[in-house]
Design a protein around this motif. Structure first.
Motif, mmCIF file in Angstrom:
data_model
loop_
_atom_site.group_PDB
_atom_site.id
_atom_site.type_symbol
_atom_site.label_atom_id
_atom_site.label_comp_id
_atom_site.label_asym_id
_atom_site.label_seq_id
_atom_site.Cartn_x
_atom_site.Cartn_y
_atom_site.Cartn_z
ATOM 1 N N LEU A 1 -17.364 7.327 -50.704
ATOM 2 C CA LEU A 1 -17.777 6.639 -51.921
ATOM 3 C C LEU A 1 -18.560 5.370 -51.593
ATOM 4 O O LEU A 1 -19.603 5.093 -52.184
ATOM 5 N N SER A 2 -18.084 4.619 -50.613
ATOM 6 C CA SER A 2 -18.776 3.387 -50.254
ATOM 7 C C SER A 2 -20.125 3.667 -49.628
ATOM 8 O O SER A 2 -21.085 2.925 -49.849
ATOM 9 N N TYR A 3 -20.260 4.764 -48.856
ATOM 10 C CA TYR A 3 -21.543 5.113 -48.268
ATOM 11 C C TYR A 3 -22.556 5.464 -49.360
ATOM 12 O O TYR A 3 -23.714 5.037 -49.321
ATOM 13 N N MET A 4 -22.095 6.263 -50.337
ATOM 14 C CA MET A 4 -22.974 6.637 -51.439
ATOM 15 C C MET A 4 -23.382 5.423 -52.269
ATOM 16 O O MET A 4 -24.521 5.300 -52.708
ATOM 17 N N HIS A 5 -22.419 4.547 -52.463
ATOM 18 C CA HIS A 5 -22.692 3.319 -53.217
ATOM 19 C C HIS A 5 -23.786 2.507 -52.534
ATOM 20 O O HIS A 5 -24.729 2.028 -53.171
#
Length: 532
Positions: A236-240
């Motif tokens: 999720l943090s990578y996509m964010h």
């Protein structure tokens, strides 16, 4: 603009909300080779006729039965694939875009600097506990009997020219020149780096793809293994981060939503069919914009198609998407229904999609149709079948957002050149906003981009699922199915131009015949269009 719901209202909602809503899904005249070569499908078989097979695995037991190929020659190189993680997301704010990278490592007997560089790449992609380098040194030592400078002189490659070495290596792979491949791989391993310049970082993943192609392990790499998959919160943090630093996905969402808002502005029953629903994030701003429609909001029904890969990211099935959107619609006082179809696009038949009398149908293809095999892969030709099926729904609008390059029918070597050019632009665009030594940037490129690169380079036939096409080919497919172009509104164009003001001046937006193109420097990256 004359409409019962003004596009300005939609634009206002888009601008105010995209900061808090962070989805991340993903030239006709560009030089590409569009012919399909059957020889590509059998290339790895031709190579295998010259090499021996051994079994070896450094990852989890799920890889234990994979074949790893070692070429026994006076100057041998050793290859093994490793793992990556499937494409998925977890939060309602993110939708799926790219896959994850994989790693294959090759080593020849060389000094410590080469070994250190190999270990750097290995640690970044497999984790610090991998012992692949030492295993290779212990089991399959080798040496190069050819002098590097003589090779460079013979091939006409300037010293230190990474791009030309990558191209030469891909050409040697295409020509089954294993001696040249062997030397070039050893040279490239000393030059690529996951924390270097954009070309070095891209080169690391392109090299992994070439090695996987030689080892015939591209499919197992692309499908990936759970053992090295990031947690949902990490992904999720990578996509964010990718969503924030690059405008690709905001561009896709804004343009598609704008086209749909215009098409259904006077309708009271709207049915949106989303062939890549993922987290459903795209529809947050549209629902809120429809809630502000003068005279009251319409009834909205969304059918979300999604395969099982996204369930991992969500932490559950499509019912979670329906619950989130239903809560949002209730808070906005928008009459709402959600229907989930947890199947692959290839498996969608007309009876899966229920069309009610009086509904105005809008269909959304966001970075999805290129995954559907066409006539060059299977007589089923799901790509054209889906387009024809959608036409039978008599939709008011169909939106298509895709990456603008040809990795579908192009033979291996032209496809490699196309991928090199396309992803160079993408890696440069990431480089300008995230520090090169940032672990977060490595994770973004690894888990959001690299797996697709490996699939494009290493796989053939049904195993190659990343099959992009240029807009001109998409146009032909939609026209043959009976659609006609629906030019995007000038207001959509203006909204996206405002969006791009928050990014590098190297991004550009161009409208051609009602189609929007987003690019970086001299390279077109994303195209958005609409049909009716």
């Amino acid at each position: 603009m004359q409409a019962s719901v003004k596009y300005a209202d939609f634009e206002k909602h888009q601008k105010s909300l995209y900061q808090n809503t962070m989805p991340s899904r993903f030239d006709e005249d560009h030089q590409s080779v569009h012919s399909f070569s059957s020889e590509d499908k059998h290339q790895s078989k031709n190579i295998q006729s010259q090499i021996n097979h051994v079994q070896f695995c450094t990852l989890e037991s799920s890889l234990a039965n994979t074949n790893y190929i070692i070429h026994h020659s006076p100057s041998s190189f050793n290859c093994t694939p490793s793992s990556g993680s499937p494409l998925s997301l977890q939060d309602s704010q993110f939708d799926n875009i790219y896959g994850s990278p994989i790693s294959a490592s090759c080593i020849t007997e060389d000094p410590n600097d080469l070994r250190s560089r190999l270990k750097e790449i290995e640690d970044a992609m497999l984790g610090p506990n991998s012992d692949m380098v030492e295993t290779f040194e212990n089991m399959y030592p080798g040496h190069l009997s050819l002098e590097p400078e003589k090779w460079k002189q013979a091939m006409g490659i300037p010293r230190g020219d990474l791009k030309q070495l990558l191209i030469a290596c891909a050409r040697a792979v295409a020509e089954n020149d294993l001696i040249a491949v062997e030397w070039l791989i050893s040279e490239l391993k000393q030059m690529v780096s996951v924390s270097g310049e954009p070309q070095q970082r891209l080169g690391a993943y392109l090299l992994e793809g070439l090695i996987a192609r030689l080892a015939s392990s591209g499919s197992s790499i692309y499908k990936s293994l759970k053992c090295k998959e990031p947690t949902g919160s990490d992904l999720l943090s990578y996509m964010h981060l990718l969503y924030e630093v690059c405008p690709y996905f905001k561009f896709g969402y804004l343009s598609a939503n704008g086209a749909i808002a215009e098409a259904v502005k006077d309708e009271h029953m709207i049915h949106i069919i989303d062939f890549q629903i993922a987290q459903g994030s795209q529809w947050v701003t549209l629902i809120q914009a429809l809630a502000a429609r003068p005279g009251g909001p319409p009834h909205v029904r969304i059918t979300g198609v999604d395969d099982s890969n996204s369930a991992y990211a969500r932490g559950g099935g499509l019912n979670l998407v329906g619950q989130r959107l239903s809560r949002l619609a209730e808070s906005c006082k928008v009459p709402f229904e959600f229907h989930g179809a947890a199947i692959s696009g290839c498996d969608v038949e007309a009876d899966v999609i229920i069309i009610r009398p009086g509904e105005s149908v809008a269909v959304n293809f966001p970075f999805q149709l290129h995954h559907m095999p066409d006539e060059s892969v299977s007589t089923s030709n799901h790509r054209d079948r889906l387009i024809r099926m959608v036409k039978s729904f008599s939709p008011k609008i169909v939106t298509l957002v895709e990456q603008e390059f040809n990795t579908n029918t192009a033979p291996f070597f032209p496809r490699f050149l196309e991928a090199l050019d396309y992803y160079t632009a993408m890696f440069e665009s990431v480089d300008i906003t995230i520090a090169r030594d940032s672990k977060e940037r490595i994770n973004v490129e690894q888990h959001c981009i690299a797996r697709d690169i490996v699939n494009i380079i290493a796989c053939e036939g049904e195993e190659r699922v990343e099959r992009h096409e240029l807009y001109g080919k998409w146009r032909s497919r939609f026209m043959m199915a009976g659609f006609r172009p629906c030019p995007l509104s000038p207001t959509v164009n203006a909204t996206i131009k405002t969006l791009l003001e928050n990014y590098s001046e190297h991004y550009w937006l161009e409208e051609r015949d009602g189609v929007l193109y987003l690019g970086w420097k001299n390279r077109t990256l994303i195209v958005s269009c609409a049909w009716r």
